[in-house]
Design a protein around this motif. Sequence first.
Motif, PDB file in Angstrom:
ATOM      1  N   GLY A  30      53.803 -17.009  -9.270  1.00 39.80           N
ATOM      2  CA  GLY A  30      52.453 -17.419  -8.920  1.00 39.80           C
ATOM      3  C   GLY A  30      51.627 -16.363  -8.216  1.00 39.80           C
ATOM      4  N   ARG A  31      52.042 -15.110  -8.284  1.00 36.52           N
ATOM      5  CA  ARG A  31      51.316 -14.035  -7.602  1.00 36.52           C
ATOM      6  C   ARG A  31      50.172 -13.488  -8.453  1.00 36.52           C
ATOM      7  NH1 ARG A  31      55.850  -9.902  -5.973  1.00 36.52           N
ATOM      8  NH2 ARG A  31      54.111  -8.941  -4.835  1.00 36.52           N
ATOM      9  N   MET A  32      50.202 -13.786  -9.732  1.00 33.26           N
ATOM     10  CA  MET A  32      49.142 -13.407 -10.663  1.00 33.26           C
ATOM     11  C   MET A  32      48.974 -14.564 -11.634  1.00 33.26           C
ATOM     12  SD  MET A  32      49.280 -10.301 -13.464  1.00 33.26           S
ATOM     13  CE  MET A  32      48.266 -10.353 -14.948  1.00 33.26           C
ATOM     14  N   ASP A  33      47.733 -14.906 -11.921  1.00 31.66           N
ATOM     15  CA  ASP A  33      47.474 -16.017 -12.830  1.00 31.66           C
ATOM     16  C   ASP A  33      46.238 -15.686 -13.650  1.00 31.66           C
ATOM     17  OD1 ASP A  33      47.874 -18.386 -14.087  1.00 31.66           O
ATOM     18  OD2 ASP A  33      47.391 -19.665 -12.378  1.00 31.66           O
ATOM     19  N   SER A  34      46.147 -16.287 -14.837  1.00 34.40           N
ATOM     20  CA  SER A  34      45.014 -16.013 -15.718  1.00 34.40           C
ATOM     21  C   SER A  34      44.420 -17.306 -16.239  1.00 34.40           C
ATOM     22  CB  SER A  34      45.451 -15.139 -16.905  1.00 34.40           C
ATOM     23  OG  SER A  34      45.864 -13.876 -16.474  1.00 34.40           O
ATOM     24  N   GLU A  35      43.118 -17.322 -16.357  1.00 32.52           N
ATOM     25  CA  GLU A  35      42.406 -18.445 -16.938  1.00 32.52           C
ATOM     26  C   GLU A  35      42.800 -18.568 -18.411  1.00 32.52           C
ATOM     27  OE1 GLU A  35      37.703 -19.830 -17.290  1.00 32.52           O
ATOM     28  OE2 GLU A  35      38.245 -17.799 -16.698  1.00 32.52           O
ATOM     29  N   PRO A  36      43.078 -19.776 -18.899  1.00 36.41           N
ATOM     30  CA  PRO A  36      43.523 -19.916 -20.292  1.00 36.41           C
ATOM     31  C   PRO A  36      42.421 -19.594 -21.287  1.00 36.41           C
ATOM     32  CG  PRO A  36      43.174 -22.071 -19.296  1.00 36.41           C
ATOM     33  CD  PRO A  36      43.060 -21.064 -18.195  1.00 36.41           C
ATOM     34  N   LEU A  37      42.841 -19.124 -22.436  1.00 29.96           N
ATOM     35  CA  LEU A  37      41.929 -18.859 -23.542  1.00 29.96           C
ATOM     36  C   LEU A  37      41.683 -20.151 -24.312  1.00 29.96           C
ATOM     37  CD1 LEU A  37      43.707 -15.600 -24.750  1.00 29.96           C
ATOM     38  CD2 LEU A  37      41.439 -15.686 -23.686  1.00 29.96           C
ATOM     39  N   SER A  38      40.663 -20.147 -25.153  1.00 32.27           N
ATOM     40  CA  SER A  38      40.361 -21.331 -25.950  1.00 32.27           C
ATOM     41  C   SER A  38      41.174 -21.366 -27.242  1.00 32.27           C
ATOM     42  CB  SER A  38      38.860 -21.383 -26.280  1.00 32.27           C
ATOM     43  OG  SER A  38      38.496 -20.285 -27.106  1.00 32.27           O
ATOM     44  N   TRP A  39      42.015 -20.366 -27.465  1.00 23.35           N
ATOM     45  CA  TRP A  39      42.877 -20.347 -28.639  1.00 23.35           C
ATOM     46  C   TRP A  39      44.297 -20.014 -28.199  1.00 23.35           C
ATOM     47  CZ3 TRP A  39      39.417 -16.297 -27.667  1.00 23.35           C
ATOM     48  CH2 TRP A  39      39.992 -15.053 -27.393  1.00 23.35           C
ATOM     49  N   SER A  40      45.248 -20.241 -29.100  1.00 24.35           N
ATOM     50  CA  SER A  40      46.648 -19.894 -28.872  1.00 24.35           C
ATOM     51  C   SER A  40      47.104 -18.975 -29.996  1.00 24.35           C
ATOM     52  CB  SER A  40      47.527 -21.138 -28.827  1.00 24.35           C
ATOM     53  OG  SER A  40      48.901 -20.773 -28.923  1.00 24.35           O
ATOM     54  N   GLU A 191      36.627 -13.624 -25.559  1.00 29.12           N
ATOM     55  CA  GLU A 191      36.392 -14.245 -24.261  1.00 29.12           C
ATOM     56  C   GLU A 191      36.745 -13.295 -23.128  1.00 29.12           C
ATOM     57  OE1 GLU A 191      37.207 -18.861 -25.731  1.00 29.12           O
ATOM     58  OE2 GLU A 191      38.529 -17.961 -24.252  1.00 29.12           O
ATOM     59  N   PHE A 192      36.249 -13.647 -21.943  1.00 29.12           N
ATOM     60  CA  PHE A 192      36.475 -12.830 -20.746  1.00 29.12           C
ATOM     61  C   PHE A 192      37.046 -13.716 -19.631  1.00 29.12           C
ATOM     62  CE2 PHE A 192      33.291 -10.769 -23.300  1.00 29.12           C
ATOM     63  CZ  PHE A 192      33.589  -9.417 -23.193  1.00 29.12           C
ATOM     64  N   PRO A 193      38.291 -14.138 -19.775  1.00 28.92           N
ATOM     65  CA  PRO A 193      38.893 -15.023 -18.770  1.00 28.92           C
ATOM     66  C   PRO A 193      39.163 -14.276 -17.466  1.00 28.92           C
ATOM     67  CG  PRO A 193      40.554 -14.304 -20.321  1.00 28.92           C
ATOM     68  CD  PRO A 193      39.235 -13.794 -20.844  1.00 28.92           C
ATOM     69  N   VAL A 194      39.176 -15.018 -16.386  1.00 30.23           N
ATOM     70  CA  VAL A 194      39.448 -14.439 -15.071  1.00 30.23           C
ATOM     71  C   VAL A 194      40.948 -14.273 -14.880  1.00 30.23           C
ATOM     72  CG1 VAL A 194      39.409 -14.922 -12.588  1.00 30.23           C
ATOM     73  CG2 VAL A 194      37.351 -15.281 -13.970  1.00 30.23           C
ATOM     74  N   THR A 195      41.340 -13.107 -14.360  1.00 31.72           N
ATOM     75  CA  THR A 195      42.709 -12.880 -13.906  1.00 31.72           C
ATOM     76  C   THR A 195      42.672 -12.797 -12.388  1.00 31.72           C
ATOM     77  OG1 THR A 195      43.437 -11.745 -15.911  1.00 31.72           O
ATOM     78  CG2 THR A 195      44.656 -11.276 -13.895  1.00 31.72           C
ATOM     79  N   ARG A 196      43.534 -13.557 -11.741  1.00 30.98           N
ATOM     80  CA  ARG A 196      43.534 -13.656 -10.274  1.00 30.98           C
ATOM     81  C   ARG A 196      44.827 -13.076  -9.705  1.00 30.98           C
ATOM     82  NH1 ARG A 196      41.373 -19.065  -7.542  1.00 30.98           N
ATOM     83  NH2 ARG A 196      39.485 -18.033  -8.342  1.00 30.98           N
ATOM     84  N   ASP A 231      42.832  -5.829   2.153  1.00 31.52           N
ATOM     85  CA  ASP A 231      42.141  -6.525   3.242  1.00 31.52           C
ATOM     86  C   ASP A 231      41.343  -7.719   2.712  1.00 31.52           C
ATOM     87  OD1 ASP A 231      43.148  -4.725   5.055  1.00 31.52           O
ATOM     88  OD2 ASP A 231      41.336  -3.483   5.127  1.00 31.52           O
ATOM     89  N   GLU A 232      40.687  -7.535   1.552  1.00 32.70           N
ATOM     90  CA  GLU A 232      39.911  -8.633   0.977  1.00 32.70           C
ATOM     91  C   GLU A 232      40.812  -9.799   0.591  1.00 32.70           C
ATOM     92  OE1 GLU A 232      36.985  -9.669  -2.811  1.00 32.70           O
ATOM     93  OE2 GLU A 232      37.284  -7.578  -2.228  1.00 32.70           O
ATOM     94  N   ILE A 233      41.952  -9.489  -0.010  1.00 34.18           N
ATOM     95  CA  ILE A 233      42.877 -10.548  -0.393  1.00 34.18           C
ATOM     96  C   ILE A 233      43.383 -11.303   0.837  1.00 34.18           C
ATOM     97  CG2 ILE A 233      45.125 -11.063  -1.429  1.00 34.18           C
ATOM     98  CD1 ILE A 233      44.660  -8.720  -3.349  1.00 34.18           C
ATOM     99  N   GLU A 234      43.693 -10.551   1.893  1.00 31.04           N
ATOM    100  CA  GLU A 234      44.204 -11.192   3.107  1.00 31.04           C
ATOM    101  C   GLU A 234      43.153 -12.100   3.747  1.00 31.04           C
ATOM    102  OE1 GLU A 234      47.472 -11.100   4.284  1.00 31.04           O
ATOM    103  OE2 GLU A 234      47.544 -10.385   2.215  1.00 31.04           O
ATOM    104  N   ARG A 235      41.869 -11.715   3.627  1.00 29.05           N
ATOM    105  CA  ARG A 235      40.794 -12.551   4.170  1.00 29.05           C
ATOM    106  C   ARG A 235      40.529 -13.772   3.304  1.00 29.05           C
ATOM    107  NH1 ARG A 235      38.159  -7.568   4.718  1.00 29.05           N
ATOM    108  NH2 ARG A 235      36.838  -8.108   2.931  1.00 29.05           N
ATOM    109  N   ARG A 236      40.482 -13.536   1.990  1.00 33.39           N
ATOM    110  CA  ARG A 236      40.033 -14.574   1.061  1.00 33.39           C
ATOM    111  C   ARG A 236      41.181 -15.364   0.443  1.00 33.39           C
ATOM    112  NH1 ARG A 236      36.407 -13.139  -4.305  1.00 33.39           N
ATOM    113  NH2 ARG A 236      35.727 -15.266  -4.817  1.00 33.39           N
ATOM    114  N   GLY A 237      42.331 -14.713   0.313  1.00 36.38           N
ATOM    115  CA  GLY A 237      43.480 -15.357  -0.305  1.00 36.38           C
ATOM    116  C   GLY A 237      43.755 -14.896  -1.720  1.00 36.38           C
TER     117      GLY A 237
END
Length: 253
Positions: A30-40, A191-196, A231-237
Motif C-alpha cells: 500500500g505504499r504506492m497506488d494508482s487510479e484504475p483505468l477504464s479498460w483492462s 487516460e492520465f490516472p493519478v499515481t499516489r 517533507d511534503e509527504i510527511e506533512r500531507r500523507g
Amino acid sequence: MMDEELFQFYAKQAEEPFSGWDFSYITETGRMDSEPLSWSYGSMVIKELRGVNSLLDMGTGGGEFLSMLRPLPPHTAATEGYEPNIPVARDRLKPFGIDVKRVEEDDILPFEDGEFNLVINRHESFSAAEVKRVLSPGGTFITQQVGGLDIQGLNLSLCAIEEFGYAHWNMDYSREQLKKEGFLEIEGAEEFPVTRFFDIGAILYYLKAIPWQIEDFTVEKYRKPLMKIHDEIERRGYIDFKSHRFYLTAKRP
C-alpha cells in the motif's frame, strides 16, 4: 525520528532487490497506488485468446503476465529487451516450454513472416511494420503503452526536465504508425490516472526499478529536491503524480 533519519531509513529500505516486473514490494504494502483505468488490458487479451493457435508476448518483463494466461496457445513465444529481466523470464516461462528471445531492436524480431495469430505488447516499444510482418493475415495486435508524459510531475519536482524526452509518444502518434502500415479496425483510448506515493522510499524504489525515468538518478545527486518531496509527504500523507496510459487494438489486413 527526525526527518533526516527517516529519509535515510526509507533510502535504505529502497535498496530491496527488484527483479522482473514486480512492484509488489511497494504496491502490495500500500505504499504506492494508482487510479484504475477504464479498460483492462488483461481482459482484452483473454477475450482475444479464444481459438488462437499462436501468440507472441513482446516485452514479457519477468514473464509474470504471460504465465497467468494459461492454458496458452500451442505455439507461444516471448521477447524481452531489458537485460536484468531475461533470466527471470526464462526461469518462469521454461516450465511452459516458452523460450524468451532477447531483442535489441524493435524492427528486428527473430520470427518468421506471419508466424503469430495474436501479438500482445504491454509497456514495450514496437515497430508497426515489424509487428505487421510477424502477424498472420487477419491477426490481432493488442498493446497498452506508457505514454510520454508518464509521471512527468516527478521529473519536474526533481528538476530533471532534461531527462524527459518522449512527450510525443501518445495514442495519436502510435495510431498513425499503425495506419501507415495498413492496419485495420484500430481502436483505443488514452487516460492520465493519478499515481499516489505514500512515502519517499516508494519513490526511490520506483526510480530504481525504472532507470529510464531519470537516467542519471542517484539519491545523492537529487537529495535536496527529494528531501522537499519527503517533507511534503510527511506533512500531507502522500504525493500525487499523473501517469499516462493508452491502449490500441488493430487487425492486420
